[in-house]
Write an enzyme that holds these catalytic residues in place. Sequence first.
Site, short mmCIF file in Angstrom:
data_model
loop_
_atom_site.label_atom_id
_atom_site.label_comp_id
_atom_site.label_asym_id
_atom_site.label_seq_id
_atom_site.Cartn_x
_atom_site.Cartn_y
_atom_site.Cartn_z
N ALA A 32 0.87 -1.19 0.00
CA ALA A 32 0.00 0.00 0.00
C ALA A 32 0.91 1.24 0.00
CB ALA A 32 -0.97 0.00 1.18
N GLY A 36 5.79 8.41 1.12
CA GLY A 36 6.81 8.14 2.15
C GLY A 36 7.68 6.96 1.73
N HIS A 37 7.02 5.85 1.34
CA HIS A 37 7.79 4.68 0.89
C HIS A 37 8.64 5.03 -0.33
CE1 HIS A 37 4.17 2.48 2.66
NE2 HIS A 37 5.18 1.98 3.34
N GLN A 155 10.08 1.72 16.16
CA GLN A 155 10.53 0.58 15.33
C GLN A 155 11.97 0.83 14.84
OE1 GLN A 155 8.17 -1.55 12.15
NE2 GLN A 155 9.15 -0.06 10.84
O1 PAF Z 1 7.15 -0.56 8.91
C1 PAF Z 1 6.66 -1.52 8.31
O2 PAF Z 1 6.01 -1.38 7.27
C2 PAF Z 1 6.84 -2.92 8.87
O3 PAF Z 1 6.82 -2.91 10.26
C3 PAF Z 1 8.10 -3.63 8.34
C4 PAF Z 1 9.36 -2.93 8.80
C5 PAF Z 1 8.06 -3.68 6.83
C6 PAF Z 1 8.15 -5.06 8.88
O4 PAF Z 1 7.04 -5.80 8.47
#
Ligand code: PAF
Length: 282
Positions: A32, A36-37, A155
């Site tokens: 999705a 940002g990605h 994270q």
């Molecule tokens: O940040 C995310 O989208 C998830 O936590 C990751 C790092 C891809 C691990 O599934």
Amino acid sequence: MLIFYTQNDLVSHLNSITTSDSSVGFVPTMGALHEGHLSLLKEAMSQNNIVVISIFVNPTQFNNPEDLAKYPRTLEKDVEKIKAVSNKIIVYAPTVDDIYKGKTVSKHFDFDGLENQMEGKFRPGHFDGVGTIVKRLFEIVKPNYAYFGEKDFQQLQIIKKMVAKLEIPVSIIGCPIHREANGLAMSSRNERLTPEERKEAAIIFKILKQSQKLFKSKSASVVNEWVKKTFDKTPNFQLEYFQIAEEDTLLPCLRKSKIKKYRAFIAVFVNKIRLIDTISLN
Ligand code: PAF
């Protein structure tokens, strides 16, 4: 553009193209994809000659089955967006079985307490799931550099800790949060908001910015109280937590210190959709 669905195929391709001069950049995602990605991919492309993105909705990091079931899965659209960045990017989109080999469970990790704050408190087992998948993906892709967004700052700190403790040879690069025009942090979950909710969700960043201002002259507990009261007056938004924490340890700020770096962290429900955000305070 190359898309691999199994680790065997991905690994044999990577083995066939990497040399001692190669640098592999890796962007792990759950798909999705949003701006940002794509900014992580662009950063990876500018620093490496091989770039891999994984698209995998990791079941072991979801503590809420409804959240897992409803998580958007949009592989075809994602592939188009990746192509628009570069058709040299390699996509790894495995099945649950390819990753977990019939045993879809997490390993347990000790992240020196980082896992017990905020997301860890409210999503039991979440960081064991994240640690399990990220470690597995690092073993498969063997990247030199891996890119993570600062929206999931906890994270990011946990992955840095994991890499240091387990001596995994990869550099972790944290990248700035991308925001929609109204300030809402970009997230795959935003897709599940109605247009009205998406507009109203601007309040989250507004409150973070106001907290940043207040924290210059007030204590963390005064800011906490102000945030709670403000959310009490906005019935469509349920505050799950607001925490001012030290960046390195993620421990709550009880007494301000001039030599420490602080951040505000927030998690809010908008009609069952959980949004998180964070801002640096000093
Ligand atoms: O940040 C995310 O989208 C998830 O936590 C990751 C790092 C891809 C691990 O599934």
